[in-house]
Design an enzyme around this catalytic site. Structure first.
Site, PDB file in Angstrom:
ATOM      1  N   LYS A  79     -21.909 -28.106  24.453  1.00 21.30           N
ATOM      2  CA  LYS A  79     -20.536 -28.497  24.762  1.00 21.30           C
ATOM      3  C   LYS A  79     -20.247 -28.280  26.254  1.00 21.30           C
ATOM      4  CE  LYS A  79     -19.031 -27.498  20.009  1.00 21.30           C
ATOM      5  NZ  LYS A  79     -18.106 -26.713  19.137  1.00 21.30           N
ATOM      6  N   TYR A  93     -15.198 -35.626  15.274  1.00 19.06           N
ATOM      7  CA  TYR A  93     -14.428 -34.555  14.625  1.00 19.06           C
ATOM      8  C   TYR A  93     -13.362 -35.096  13.672  1.00 19.06           C
ATOM      9  CZ  TYR A  93     -16.577 -30.926  17.538  1.00 19.06           C
ATOM     10  OH  TYR A  93     -17.467 -30.045  18.120  1.00 19.06           O
ATOM     11  N   PHE A 146      -5.558 -27.184  15.760  1.00 17.99           N
ATOM     12  CA  PHE A 146      -6.340 -27.074  17.000  1.00 17.99           C
ATOM     13  C   PHE A 146      -6.992 -28.390  17.411  1.00 17.99           C
ATOM     14  CE2 PHE A 146      -9.075 -25.641  13.462  1.00 17.99           C
ATOM     15  CZ  PHE A 146     -10.137 -26.522  13.577  1.00 17.99           C
ATOM     16  N   ARG A 205     -28.321 -24.346  12.166  1.00 20.40           N
ATOM     17  CA  ARG A 205     -27.025 -23.692  11.951  1.00 20.40           C
ATOM     18  C   ARG A 205     -27.187 -22.167  12.022  1.00 20.40           C
ATOM     19  NH1 ARG A 205     -22.056 -26.476  11.635  1.00 20.40           N
ATOM     20  NH2 ARG A 205     -21.390 -25.113   9.940  1.00 20.40           N
ATOM     21  N   THR A 260     -19.056 -20.067  13.408  1.00 19.66           N
ATOM     22  CA  THR A 260     -18.130 -20.837  14.244  1.00 19.66           C
ATOM     23  C   THR A 260     -17.369 -19.943  15.226  1.00 19.66           C
ATOM     24  OG1 THR A 260     -17.864 -22.409  12.419  1.00 19.66           O
ATOM     25  CG2 THR A 260     -16.177 -22.461  14.149  1.00 19.66           C
ATOM     26  N   ARG A 274     -24.375 -18.415  19.550  1.00 15.30           N
ATOM     27  CA  ARG A 274     -22.968 -18.048  19.743  1.00 15.30           C
ATOM     28  C   ARG A 274     -22.779 -16.540  19.773  1.00 15.30           C
ATOM     29  NH1 ARG A 274     -20.714 -22.455  15.365  1.00 15.30           N
ATOM     30  NH2 ARG A 274     -20.465 -24.263  16.748  1.00 15.30           N
ATOM     31  N   ASN A 318     -17.238 -22.395  21.984  1.00 17.06           N
ATOM     32  CA  ASN A 318     -18.415 -21.820  21.319  1.00 17.06           C
ATOM     33  C   ASN A 318     -19.751 -22.493  21.660  1.00 17.06           C
ATOM     34  OD1 ASN A 318     -18.088 -24.071  19.735  1.00 17.06           O
ATOM     35  ND2 ASN A 318     -17.611 -22.968  17.854  1.00 17.06           N
ATOM     36  N   HIS A 364     -22.780 -27.425  19.338  1.00 22.14           N
ATOM     37  CA  HIS A 364     -22.521 -28.048  18.031  1.00 22.14           C
ATOM     38  C   HIS A 364     -23.833 -28.263  17.300  1.00 22.14           C
ATOM     39  CE1 HIS A 364     -21.198 -30.986  15.000  1.00 22.14           C
ATOM     40  NE2 HIS A 364     -22.304 -31.645  15.298  1.00 22.14           N
ATOM     41  N   GLU A 404     -24.934 -38.467  12.778  1.00 21.97           N
ATOM     42  CA  GLU A 404     -24.585 -38.082  14.150  1.00 21.97           C
ATOM     43  C   GLU A 404     -25.681 -38.455  15.152  1.00 21.97           C
ATOM     44  OE1 GLU A 404     -21.642 -34.374  12.864  1.00 21.97           O
ATOM     45  OE2 GLU A 404     -23.585 -33.924  13.713  1.00 21.97           O
TER      46      GLU A 404
HETATM   47  P1  DAT Z   1     -18.810 -25.626  13.487  1.00 22.18           P
HETATM   48  O1  DAT Z   1     -18.799 -26.077  14.934  1.00 22.18           O
HETATM   49  O2  DAT Z   1     -19.313 -24.214  13.348  1.00 22.18           O
HETATM   50  O3  DAT Z   1     -19.492 -26.601  12.580  1.00 22.18           O
HETATM   51  P2  DAT Z   1     -16.297 -26.664  12.437  1.00 22.18           P
HETATM   52  O4  DAT Z   1     -17.050 -27.918  12.135  1.00 22.18           O
HETATM   53  O5  DAT Z   1     -15.526 -26.042  11.326  1.00 22.18           O
HETATM   54  O6  DAT Z   1     -17.284 -25.532  13.021  1.00 22.18           O
HETATM   55  O7  DAT Z   1     -15.287 -26.908  13.638  1.00 22.18           O
HETATM   56  C1  DAT Z   1     -15.682 -27.699  14.729  1.00 22.18           C
HETATM   57  C2  DAT Z   1     -15.209 -27.052  16.007  1.00 22.18           C
HETATM   58  O8  DAT Z   1     -13.783 -26.984  16.010  1.00 22.18           O
HETATM   59  C3  DAT Z   1     -15.680 -25.613  16.194  1.00 22.18           C
HETATM   60  O9  DAT Z   1     -16.978 -25.527  16.716  1.00 22.18           O
HETATM   61  C4  DAT Z   1     -14.634 -25.091  17.130  1.00 22.18           C
HETATM   62  C5  DAT Z   1     -13.361 -25.798  16.674  1.00 22.18           C
HETATM   63  N1  DAT Z   1     -12.639 -24.931  15.721  1.00 22.18           N
HETATM   64  C6  DAT Z   1     -12.931 -24.739  14.414  1.00 22.18           C
HETATM   65  N2  DAT Z   1     -12.072 -23.876  13.841  1.00 22.18           N
HETATM   66  C7  DAT Z   1     -11.203 -23.519  14.824  1.00 22.18           C
HETATM   67  C8  DAT Z   1     -10.066 -22.657  14.905  1.00 22.18           C
HETATM   68  N3  DAT Z   1      -9.639 -21.976  13.834  1.00 22.18           N
HETATM   69  N4  DAT Z   1      -9.433 -22.520  16.097  1.00 22.18           N
HETATM   70  C9  DAT Z   1      -9.843 -23.214  17.181  1.00 22.18           C
HETATM   71  N5  DAT Z   1     -10.910 -24.041  17.181  1.00 22.18           N
HETATM   72  C10 DAT Z   1     -11.572 -24.200  16.031  1.00 22.18           C
HETATM   73 MG    MG Z   2     -18.972 -28.557  12.045  1.00 23.86          MG
END
Ligand code: DAT
Ligand code: MG
Length: 151
Positions: free
Chosen positions: A11, A51, A59, A87, A93, A104, A114, A117, A128
Site C-alpha cells: 500500500k 474494496y 472508514f 494471509r 488486519t 504487519r 497496515n 493487502h 484480483e
Molecule cells: P484485510 O486487509 O486484513 O483483508 P479487510 O479486508 O477487512 O482487512 O479490510 C480492508 C482494509 O480496510 C484493511 O486492510 C484496512 C481497512 N480497515 C478494515 N477495518 C478497518 C477499521 N475498523 N478501521 C479502519 N480501517 C479499516
Molecule cells: Mg481483505
C-alpha cells in the site's frame, strides 16, 4: 494440484516508507513464485471495485483516499496454499493484534496504515490478479510470464 494465485499489494504507506524490498523478501524466502509486479497509481474507480465489499463501512471514504494517495506495488504470487499462507505472513488486519514475525506485526501500528493487502480466498485471489474487462487485457502484459522465462 492445489496451486493458487494471490494478489499482494504494498500500500502507499509501505512504498513511501521504503518497505517494498522487505515485503517482497518475505514471500520470496517463504518460497512462493513471483508471477508479476508493477508500480501503479490506483485510480479511484479501481480502488472502489477492489474494496466494494466495504462500501457501507464508516472508514470506507478514508480507505479509498489512502489507497489512491500514492503509488502501490501490485504483485501476483503463486504456489500451493499461497492464499492462506500469505494471509498468515501478513498478519491480522489491526497491526497491534498482528503477531510479531508477521509483516504487519513487525512493521505497522495502525489499521488504516497496515502496509500490505493480501487476497482472502482463492476465488478473490484469481479475480484480483486477473481482473476483469479492460484491466484483464492490460494485466496480460505484466503478469504470468516469469514461469516461462526462467525454465
Ligand atoms: P484485510 O486487509 O486484513 O483483508 P479487510 O479486508 O477487512 O482487512 O479490510 C480492508 C482494509 O480496510 C484493511 O486492510 C484496512 C481497512 N480497515 C478494515 N477495518 C478497518 C477499521 N475498523 N478501521 C479502519 N480501517 C479499516
Ligand atoms: Mg481483505
Amino acid at each position: 494440484d492445489g496451486v493458487e494465485e494471490t494478489y499482494i499489494m504494498v500500500k502507499p504507506d509501505g512504498v513511501q516508507r521504503g518497505l517494498v524490498g522487505e515485503i517482497i523478501s518475505r514471500f520470496e524466502k517463504k518460497g512462493f513464485l513471483l508471477k508479476g509486479l508493477k508500480l501503479f497509481q490506483c485510480p479511484k474507480e479501481l480502488a472502489e471495485e477492489h474494496y466494494r465489499d466495504l462500501k457501507d463501512k464508516s472508514f470506507y471514504p478514508k480507505l479509498i483516499n489512502y489507497i489512491t494517495s500514492g503509488p502501490v506495488v501490485c504483485m501476483a504470487w503463486a504456489g500451493v496454499g499461497v492464499v492462506a499462507s500469505a494471509r498468515k505472513l501478513i498478519g491480522a488486519t489491526n497491526p497491534l493484534q498482528a503477531e510479531p514475525g508477521t509483516i504487519r506485526g513487525d512493521l505497522a501500528v495502525q489499521t488504516g496504515r497496515n502496509v500490505v493487502h493480501g487476497s482472502d480466498s482463492p476465488e478473490n485471489g484469481h479475480r484480483e490478479v486477473v481482473g476483469s474487462g479492460r484491466e484483464r487485457q492490460e494485466n496480460r502484459q505484466w503478469k504470468g510470464r516469469i514461469r516461462k522465462s526462467t525454465k
